[in-house]
Design an enzyme around this catalytic site. Structure first.
Site, PDB file in Angstrom:
ATOM      1  N   ASP A  25      95.638  67.338 114.655  1.00 33.67           N
ATOM      2  CA  ASP A  25      94.515  68.229 114.981  1.00 33.67           C
ATOM      3  C   ASP A  25      94.088  68.040 116.428  1.00 33.67           C
ATOM      4  OD1 ASP A  25      92.839  66.022 115.093  1.00 33.67           O
ATOM      5  OD2 ASP A  25      91.850  66.417 113.200  1.00 33.67           O
TER       6      ASP A  25
ATOM      7  N   ASN B 160      83.913  74.269 121.343  1.00 31.26           N
ATOM      8  CA  ASN B 160      82.982  75.267 120.827  1.00 31.26           C
ATOM      9  C   ASN B 160      81.582  75.071 121.398  1.00 31.26           C
ATOM     10  OD1 ASN B 160      84.842  76.610 119.162  1.00 31.26           O
ATOM     11  ND2 ASN B 160      84.534  75.152 117.492  1.00 31.26           N
TER      12      ASN B 160
ATOM     13  N   HIS C 144      82.660  79.674 120.933  1.00 29.88           N
ATOM     14  CA  HIS C 144      83.693  79.760 119.888  1.00 29.88           C
ATOM     15  C   HIS C 144      84.916  80.546 120.340  1.00 29.88           C
ATOM     16  CE1 HIS C 144      81.531  77.817 116.593  1.00 29.88           C
ATOM     17  NE2 HIS C 144      80.432  78.380 117.076  1.00 29.88           N
TER      18      HIS C 144
ATOM     19  N   ASP D 124      88.694  79.346 119.777  1.00 34.14           N
ATOM     20  CA  ASP D 124      89.767  80.163 119.199  1.00 34.14           C
ATOM     21  C   ASP D 124      90.972  80.241 120.141  1.00 34.14           C
ATOM     22  OD1 ASP D 124      88.232  80.604 116.986  1.00 34.14           O
ATOM     23  OD2 ASP D 124      87.640  82.649 117.513  1.00 34.14           O
TER      24      ASP D 124
ATOM     25  N   GLU E 279      90.729  73.065 112.821  1.00 32.96           N
ATOM     26  CA  GLU E 279      91.588  72.695 113.942  1.00 32.96           C
ATOM     27  C   GLU E 279      92.774  71.839 113.498  1.00 32.96           C
ATOM     28  OE1 GLU E 279      88.271  69.523 113.948  1.00 32.96           O
ATOM     29  OE2 GLU E 279      88.575  71.595 113.318  1.00 32.96           O
TER      30      GLU E 279
END
Length: 306
Positions: A168, A176, A181, A185, A211
Site C-alpha cells: 500500500d 488527501n 482527494h 486519486d 490504498e
C-alpha cells in the site's frame, strides 16, 4: 404422412425452443452489483452459450425442413401426379400453410436469437464490470478472491507454488489531507499505471481496497520473488507526480508470503499483511517476507543498500 410428420417436427421444435427461451428470460437473473463470486456465474455463462448453440442449430434444421416442404409442394403441384384435382387443391393449401408457418417460425427464432445475443453480451459485460475497479482500471477485490480460489485449486492439485504480495501507499492519508482527494486519486491511478506497465504476463495485480493493492506471482517461490517485488517497489519509488506545481514523492511498502500446504487463503493473506506491517514499522518503502515461521528482510534490498 410426410406432411403430418413435418408438422409434428416443426411444432415440437418450436415448443421446446420456446421453453428454453422462457427459462432464459425469466429464470436466469442478471448478476447483482454486490453478487459474490461463485461457480453459479460460470455455470450460467456456459448455459447461455449452450442455448445460443441450440437456437442456431434449430434455425438451421427448420430452414432445411422449409426446403423439404417446398419440394413436397412442388411435387403436389405437378400435374402428372396421379391424384385428383380436389385432393391436389387440398394438399396445396395445406403445404402453403406449412410454408407460411415455417417462415413465421424462422422469423420468430431469428428475432429471439438477436435478443438472446444482446442479453448474453449485457450479462457478460455486467459480470466483467463487477470485477473491475473504475479508478485504477485494475481488477478489484472480487476478481482477486476468484483468482485466489483458482490458484489454490492448482496448488492443491498440481503443487503449483505462488506468492501473495500486499502493498500500500506510504502515508497516503497525507496526500488527501494536504492536497485533496483528487490528488489522492491521482496517486492511486499513477501507481496502478506503473505496476500495470511492469506486470509480467503471469502476474495478477488488483486493487483490493483503499490504498491497498495485491499481486499474485504464479509458478514462483518466496526466494525467487525477491527480484520481481523489488522491481515493483523501485518503479513506484521512481514515479513523479505534481500537484499545484509541487512535486509529490510516492513510495509503497510491501509484504509477501508463499502458499503452504494445509493453509487457508485467509491465513496466507494474514501472513502477507503481517509482513506488510513489519515493512511499515521498518521505515516504509521496503519489503518484508513471511517465510512461514518468521518475518525476514529482503536480501536483494539489503545488498542494494550497501
Amino acid at each position: 404422412m410426410v406432411i403430418t410428420l413435418l408438422v409434428s417436427v416443426v411444432v415440437i421444435q418450436g415448443a421446446a425452443l420456446a421453453a428454453v427461451l422462457v427459462y432464459f428470460w425469466f429464470c436466469i437473473p442478471a448478476p447483482a452489483p454486490d453478487e459474490e463470486p461463485s461457480d453459479a456465474i460460470r455455470s450460467r455463462d456456459g448455459l447461455l452459450d449452450d442455448y445460443q448453440n441450440l437456437l442456431r442449430e434449430t434455425l438451421t434444421r427448420i430452414g432445411m425442413e422449409g426446403q423439404s416442404i417446398a419440394e413436397i409442394g412442388a411435387s403436389v403441384a405437378d400435374p402428372n401426379n396421379d391424384i385428383t384435382s380436389v385432393l391436389r387443391h387440398e394438399l396445396t393449401e395445406r403445404v402453403n400453410g406449412l410454408v407460411e408457418a415455417n417462415s413465421r417460425l424462422r422469423n420468430d427464432l431469428a428475432s429471439a436469437n438477436v435478443r438472446l445475443e444482446i442479453q448474453c453480451a449485457a450479462l457478460k459485460r455486467l459480470t466483467a464490470e463487477s470485477r473491475h475497479d473504475w479508478l485504477t482500471q485494475l481488477p478489484n477485490r472480487r476478481a482477486f478472491d476468484e483468482r485466489m480460489v483458482e490458484l489454490y485449486g492448482r496448488f492443491q492439485r498440481y503443487g503449483e507454488q505462488f506468492v501473495m504480495v500486499i502493498f500500500d501507499v506510504d502515508s497516503f492519508k497525507s496526500f488527501n489531507d494536504n492536497y485533496g482527494h483528487a490528488a489522492g486519486d491521482a496517486v492511486l491511478a499513477a501507481i496502478a499505471k506503473v505496476v500495470s506497465e511492469r506486470r509480467r504476463s503471469t502476474d495478477f495485480v488488483a486493487r483490493i481496497g483503499g490504498e491497498e493493492f495485491a499481486i499474485l506471482l504464479t509458478h514462483t517461490t518466496l526466494k525467487q520473488s525477491e527480484q520481481c517485488i523489488a522491481g515493483y517497489r523501485r518503479a513506484i519509488e521512481a514515479t513523479t507526480l505534481r500537484s499545484n506545481d509541487r512535486p509529490l514523492r510516492v513510495t509503497a511498502s510491501f509484504g509477501a508470503a508463499e502458499v503452504t500446504t494445509g493453509e487457508a487463503a485467509a491465513d496466507l493473506k494474514h501472513r502477507a499483511d503481517q509482513a506488510l506491517y513489519a515493512a511499515k514499522g521498518a521505515g516504509r518503502n521496503c519489503t518484508r517476507f513471511h517465510d512461514g515461521s518468521a518475518i525476514v528482510a529482503s536480501l536483494v534490498e539489503e545488498l542494494a543498500a550497501t
